[in-house]
Write a protein that holds these residues in place. Structure first.
Motif, PDB file in Angstrom:
ATOM      1  N   HIS A 119      30.698 -52.331  34.673  1.00 40.58           N
ATOM      2  CA  HIS A 119      29.338 -51.764  34.663  1.00 40.58           C
ATOM      3  C   HIS A 119      28.308 -52.798  35.149  1.00 40.58           C
ATOM      4  O   HIS A 119      27.336 -52.426  35.818  1.00 40.58           O
ATOM      5  CB  HIS A 119      28.971 -51.268  33.263  1.00 40.58           C
ATOM      6  CG  HIS A 119      29.480 -49.878  32.961  1.00 40.58           C
ATOM      7  ND1 HIS A 119      29.229 -48.794  33.764  1.00 40.58           N
ATOM      8  CD2 HIS A 119      30.223 -49.396  31.923  1.00 40.58           C
ATOM      9  CE1 HIS A 119      29.787 -47.703  33.243  1.00 40.58           C
ATOM     10  NE2 HIS A 119      30.402 -48.046  32.135  1.00 40.58           N
TER      11      HIS A 119
ATOM     12  N   GLY B 262      23.772 -36.110  26.876  1.00 45.07           N
ATOM     13  CA  GLY B 262      22.759 -37.124  27.182  1.00 45.07           C
ATOM     14  C   GLY B 262      21.891 -36.758  28.372  1.00 45.07           C
ATOM     15  O   GLY B 262      20.658 -36.775  28.301  1.00 45.07           O
TER      16      GLY B 262
ATOM     17  N   ALA C 174      17.859 -35.712  28.662  1.00 40.73           N
ATOM     18  CA  ALA C 174      16.991 -36.401  29.628  1.00 40.73           C
ATOM     19  C   ALA C 174      16.303 -35.404  30.560  1.00 40.73           C
ATOM     20  O   ALA C 174      15.119 -35.551  30.869  1.00 40.73           O
ATOM     21  CB  ALA C 174      17.826 -37.395  30.440  1.00 40.73           C
TER      22      ALA C 174
ATOM     23  N   GLY D 166      23.797 -44.113  24.176  1.00 40.31           N
ATOM     24  CA  GLY D 166      24.371 -42.889  24.770  1.00 40.31           C
ATOM     25  C   GLY D 166      24.874 -41.944  23.684  1.00 40.31           C
ATOM     26  O   GLY D 166      24.728 -40.721  23.773  1.00 40.31           O
TER      27      GLY D 166
ATOM     28  N   GLY E  31      27.931 -43.584  36.020  1.00 36.46           N
ATOM     29  CA  GLY E  31      28.966 -43.185  35.052  1.00 36.46           C
ATOM     30  C   GLY E  31      30.249 -43.961  35.289  1.00 36.46           C
ATOM     31  O   GLY E  31      30.312 -44.841  36.159  1.00 36.46           O
ATOM     32  N   ASP E  32      31.275 -43.650  34.509  1.00 36.13           N
ATOM     33  CA  ASP E  32      32.538 -44.361  34.655  1.00 36.13           C
ATOM     34  C   ASP E  32      33.183 -44.049  36.002  1.00 36.13           C
ATOM     35  O   ASP E  32      33.216 -42.901  36.429  1.00 36.13           O
ATOM     36  CB  ASP E  32      33.470 -43.979  33.513  1.00 36.13           C
ATOM     37  CG  ASP E  32      32.981 -44.554  32.198  1.00 36.13           C
ATOM     38  OD1 ASP E  32      32.090 -45.430  32.226  1.00 36.13           O
ATOM     39  OD2 ASP E  32      33.486 -44.128  31.147  1.00 36.13           O
TER      40      ASP E  32
ATOM     41  N   ASN F 177      19.198 -42.756  33.339  1.00 33.15           N
ATOM     42  CA  ASN F 177      18.004 -42.141  32.744  1.00 33.15           C
ATOM     43  C   ASN F 177      16.717 -42.609  33.436  1.00 33.15           C
ATOM     44  O   ASN F 177      16.408 -43.805  33.461  1.00 33.15           O
ATOM     45  CB  ASN F 177      17.961 -42.495  31.254  1.00 33.15           C
ATOM     46  CG  ASN F 177      16.843 -41.781  30.547  1.00 33.15           C
ATOM     47  OD1 ASN F 177      15.679 -42.130  30.715  1.00 33.15           O
ATOM     48  ND2 ASN F 177      17.173 -40.769  29.783  1.00 33.15           N
TER      49      ASN F 177
ATOM     50  N   HIS G  55      35.904 -53.184  31.196  1.00 31.37           N
ATOM     51  CA  HIS G  55      35.082 -52.042  31.616  1.00 31.37           C
ATOM     52  C   HIS G  55      33.590 -52.414  31.706  1.00 31.37           C
ATOM     53  O   HIS G  55      32.888 -51.974  32.625  1.00 31.37           O
ATOM     54  CB  HIS G  55      35.297 -50.926  30.591  1.00 31.37           C
ATOM     55  CG  HIS G  55      34.567 -49.665  30.874  1.00 31.37           C
ATOM     56  ND1 HIS G  55      35.012 -48.737  31.778  1.00 31.37           N
ATOM     57  CD2 HIS G  55      33.415 -49.154  30.358  1.00 31.37           C
ATOM     58  CE1 HIS G  55      34.164 -47.713  31.810  1.00 31.37           C
ATOM     59  NE2 HIS G  55      33.186 -47.941  30.957  1.00 31.37           N
TER      60      HIS G  55
ATOM     61  N   SER H 224      25.691 -47.482  27.312  1.00 28.22           N
ATOM     62  CA  SER H 224      26.668 -46.433  27.608  1.00 28.22           C
ATOM     63  C   SER H 224      26.918 -45.605  26.364  1.00 28.22           C
ATOM     64  O   SER H 224      26.199 -45.717  25.367  1.00 28.22           O
ATOM     65  CB  SER H 224      27.960 -47.071  28.123  1.00 28.22           C
ATOM     66  OG  SER H 224      28.598 -47.748  27.075  1.00 28.22           O
ATOM     67  N   GLY H 225      27.989 -44.796  26.406  1.00 30.27           N
ATOM     68  CA  GLY H 225      28.306 -43.966  25.254  1.00 30.27           C
ATOM     69  C   GLY H 225      28.892 -44.778  24.111  1.00 30.27           C
ATOM     70  O   GLY H 225      28.804 -44.388  22.947  1.00 30.27           O
ATOM     71  N   GLY H 226      29.485 -45.918  24.427  1.00 34.96           N
ATOM     72  CA  GLY H 226      30.117 -46.728  23.386  1.00 34.96           C
ATOM     73  C   GLY H 226      29.420 -48.055  23.147  1.00 34.96           C
ATOM     74  O   GLY H 226      29.722 -48.740  22.166  1.00 34.96           O
TER      75      GLY H 226
ATOM     76  N   PHE I  55      21.950 -40.192  22.235  1.00 33.87           N
ATOM     77  CA  PHE I  55      21.559 -39.094  23.135  1.00 33.87           C
ATOM     78  C   PHE I  55      22.499 -37.903  22.943  1.00 33.87           C
ATOM     79  O   PHE I  55      22.055 -36.755  22.877  1.00 33.87           O
ATOM     80  CB  PHE I  55      21.616 -39.557  24.604  1.00 33.87           C
ATOM     81  CG  PHE I  55      20.290 -40.019  25.149  1.00 33.87           C
ATOM     82  CD1 PHE I  55      19.401 -39.112  25.721  1.00 33.87           C
ATOM     83  CD2 PHE I  55      19.923 -41.360  25.102  1.00 33.87           C
ATOM     84  CE1 PHE I  55      18.181 -39.533  26.236  1.00 33.87           C
ATOM     85  CE2 PHE I  55      18.697 -41.789  25.614  1.00 33.87           C
ATOM     86  CZ  PHE I  55      17.825 -40.875  26.177  1.00 33.87           C
ATOM     87  N   ASP I  56      23.805 -38.185  22.868  1.00 34.17           N
ATOM     88  CA  ASP I  56      24.780 -37.093  22.725  1.00 34.17           C
ATOM     89  C   ASP I  56      24.636 -36.377  21.381  1.00 34.17           C
ATOM     90  O   ASP I  56      24.771 -35.160  21.299  1.00 34.17           O
ATOM     91  CB  ASP I  56      26.208 -37.627  22.906  1.00 34.17           C
ATOM     92  CG  ASP I  56      26.475 -38.106  24.325  1.00 34.17           C
ATOM     93  OD1 ASP I  56      25.778 -37.640  25.247  1.00 34.17           O
ATOM     94  OD2 ASP I  56      27.361 -38.949  24.510  1.00 34.17           O
TER      95      ASP I  56
ATOM     96  N   GLY J 109      26.407 -45.465  31.567  1.00 31.58           N
ATOM     97  CA  GLY J 109      25.967 -44.099  31.825  1.00 31.58           C
ATOM     98  C   GLY J 109      24.485 -43.852  31.611  1.00 31.58           C
ATOM     99  O   GLY J 109      23.852 -43.109  32.368  1.00 31.58           O
ATOM    100  N   VAL J 110      23.900 -44.477  30.594  1.00 27.72           N
ATOM    101  CA  VAL J 110      22.484 -44.237  30.271  1.00 27.72           C
ATOM    102  C   VAL J 110      21.555 -44.867  31.328  1.00 27.72           C
ATOM    103  O   VAL J 110      20.380 -44.535  31.406  1.00 27.72           O
ATOM    104  CB  VAL J 110      22.151 -44.731  28.837  1.00 27.72           C
ATOM    105  CG1 VAL J 110      20.734 -44.388  28.435  1.00 27.72           C
ATOM    106  CG2 VAL J 110      23.130 -44.144  27.825  1.00 27.72           C
TER     107      VAL J 110
HETATM  108  O1  KG4 Z   1      29.265 -45.441  30.902  1.00 34.79           O
HETATM  109  P1  KG4 Z   1      29.537 -44.034  30.531  1.00 34.79           P
HETATM  110  O2  KG4 Z   1      29.778 -43.028  31.628  1.00 34.79           O
HETATM  111  O3  KG4 Z   1      30.790 -43.961  29.584  1.00 34.79           O
HETATM  112  C1  KG4 Z   1      31.004 -44.960  28.606  1.00 34.79           C
HETATM  113  O4  KG4 Z   1      31.500 -46.041  28.992  1.00 34.79           O
HETATM  114  O5  KG4 Z   1      30.615 -44.675  27.447  1.00 34.79           O
HETATM  115  O6  KG4 Z   1      28.333 -43.524  29.610  1.00 34.79           O
HETATM  116  C2  KG4 Z   1      28.317 -42.221  29.092  1.00 34.79           C
HETATM  117  C3  KG4 Z   1      27.063 -42.013  28.277  1.00 34.79           C
HETATM  118  C4  KG4 Z   1      27.089 -40.696  27.514  1.00 34.79           C
HETATM  119  O7  KG4 Z   1      26.691 -40.949  26.174  1.00 34.79           O
HETATM  120  C5  KG4 Z   1      26.060 -39.841  28.257  1.00 34.79           C
HETATM  121  O8  KG4 Z   1      25.460 -38.863  27.451  1.00 34.79           O
HETATM  122  C6  KG4 Z   1      25.074 -40.891  28.683  1.00 34.79           C
HETATM  123  O9  KG4 Z   1      25.902 -41.964  29.124  1.00 34.79           O
HETATM  124  N1  KG4 Z   1      24.189 -40.448  29.764  1.00 34.79           N
HETATM  125  C7  KG4 Z   1      22.837 -40.392  29.669  1.00 34.79           C
HETATM  126  C8  KG4 Z   1      22.360 -39.919  30.913  1.00 34.79           C
HETATM  127  N2  KG4 Z   1      23.441 -39.715  31.730  1.00 34.79           N
HETATM  128  C9  KG4 Z   1      24.548 -40.045  31.012  1.00 34.79           C
HETATM  129  N3  KG4 Z   1      22.008 -40.695  28.651  1.00 34.79           N
HETATM  130  C10 KG4 Z   1      20.686 -40.543  28.859  1.00 34.79           C
HETATM  131  N4  KG4 Z   1      20.150 -40.109  30.017  1.00 34.79           N
HETATM  132  C11 KG4 Z   1      20.931 -39.786  31.063  1.00 34.79           C
HETATM  133  N5  KG4 Z   1      20.388 -39.357  32.210  1.00 34.79           N
END
Ligand code: KG4
Ligand code: ZN
Length: 355
Positions: free
Chosen positions: A120, A192, A196, A175, A318-319, A289, A116, A148-150, A178-179, A285-286
């Motif tokens: 990215h 997140g 933002a 991420g 995002g994913d 930002n 994964h 990302s979130g993880g 942020f959450d 995902g981040v």
């Molecule tokens: O890559 P992703 O879609 O999923 C994972 O692989 O984890 O990342 C998701 C993360 C979440 O924590 C979400 O809150 C964060 O990305 N995220 C952001 C923004 N858009 C998504 N964090 C900060 N600013 C943003 N604009």
């Protein structure tokens, strides 16, 4: 070649069919069919991803999304099936793997596992508009900032598919921080992007912030990160406030985002300096930002003008399954696909041998 890609590592179910050509020196992807279903609204009431629910939803939606993607793509047989094998939530990963295996048997087409995080990285290199993407072979070494979130990590790619972990978070992913801050501010999951949005609205008014949150590990001698102390500092700040007004919310979001941006920029600066990377690719995902993007743009412009900065367009932050298809294609073109039984690996790392 035509690739069917499946992504189920977290709470997005995605299936895409692309026509891919070229190789790591330059590639083109025509998106023939693309179906994505976000479960985020279903997980909102739990305040985070609930694995059993994610699994059930993936199982329910995969056949529907496949039907939709095939209908969009029209005639033409698929040459390769790519599926995210890790990292991610294992029960969720397994649903994609089992589905890929089933389709692979039915169609007599090979199925391969893709990392994964590699997806990215590749997403950052793709330029396009949602229906057609191109990759212009990046200059190596490439430094990837994966947020990302993880995950929060800096990974160096000196040669294609050879990864060296330069730095990583010791605790929370950015991420995730942020959450969690979003939850403290009573914003619904996934918060997140909402944090933002509050921060950038406030910043746009020209307001400054008097809150000074810590920048954990910013002066330490490594490229590692830590976000849990920052999250706790936000919690204490909120506890000390008599009430959570909209102004407080916005100011906390602003100051928190400033702190994360400063840490990410400083650690990236260190890693660019130490590695001599020619390309900086930001993924996860981040990477959506805008304050963090701006901070990284300024870093490259002012300190590393010869480095090319790449981040994904808004369709691919995002994913999604398009990045999984592209990563599979690049591996295939480079003869770097390993034919091993498909197994979900929840904590699969990029720097370990790709399995
Ligand atoms: O890559 P992703 O879609 O999923 C994972 O692989 O984890 O990342 C998701 C993360 C979440 O924590 C979400 O809150 C964060 O990305 N995220 C952001 C923004 N858009 C998504 N964090 C900060 N600013 C943003 N604009
Ligand atoms: Zn992701």
């Amino acid at each position: 070649m035509r690739i069917l890609a499946i992504e189920t590592s977290c709470d997005e179910t995605a299936i895409t069919i692309v026509e891919a050509s070229g190789d790591t020196s330059g590639a083109t992807y025509m998106v023939l069919g693309d179906a994505l279903y976000s479960q985020a609204h279903l997980h909102a009431e739990y305040g985070g991803v609930f694995p059993t629910l994610a699994k059930r939803e993936h199982i329910k939606n995969l056949p529907l999304l496949l039907e939709q993607a095939l209908k969009e793509a029209g005639e033409g047989s698929v040459d390769l099936i790519a599926v995210t094998a890790g990292p991610g939530l294992e029960p969720a990963l397994w649903t994609g793997i089992e589905f890929a295996t089933e389709v692979s048997k039915k169609w007599g087409v090979p199925a391969v596992g893709i990392n994964h995080m590699e997806g990215h990285i590749v997403s950052a290199l793709m330029r396009g508009d949602g229906t057609k993407y191109e990759i212009v072979g990046p200059e190596l070494p490439l430094l990837a900032l994966l947020i990302s979130g993880g995950h929060t990590e800096l990974v160096l790619m000196r040669d294609w598919f050879e990864y060296e972990l330069i730095g990583r978070t010791k605790d929370d992913a950015v991420g995730e921080a942020f959450d969690k801050v979003a939850r403290m501010l009573d914003l619904p999951y996934p918060g997140g992007s909402k944090v933002a949005a509050l921060a950038s609205e406030r910043r746009a008014t020209g307001a400054s912030t008097s809150f000074t949150f810590p920048r954990p590990m910013i002066h330490d001698d490594t490229c590692d990160f830590s976000f849990s102390g920052l999250k706790t500092a936000v919690m204490y700040k909120l506890k000390a406030m008599p009430e959570l007004t909209d102004d407080t919310r916005a100011e906390v979001a602003h100051a928190f985002e400033d702190a994360t941006r400063d840490v990410l920029v400083e650690k990236t600066r260190r890693a660019l300096e130490a590695s001599g990377a020619e390309t900086l690719a930001v993924g996860g995902g981040v990477s959506a930002n805008s304050a963090i993007r701006k901070g990284l743009e300024e870093l490259v412009r002012d300190t590393f003008p010869n480095v090319t900065l790449a981040y994904p367009n808004k369709f691919l932050t995002g994913d999604n399954a398009i990045m999984i298809a592209a990563a599979a294609h690049l591996r295939h073109a480079a003869g770097r696909i390993t034919q091993e039984p498909l197994v979900a690996r929840g904590s699969q790392s990029l720097s370990a041998k790709q399995r």
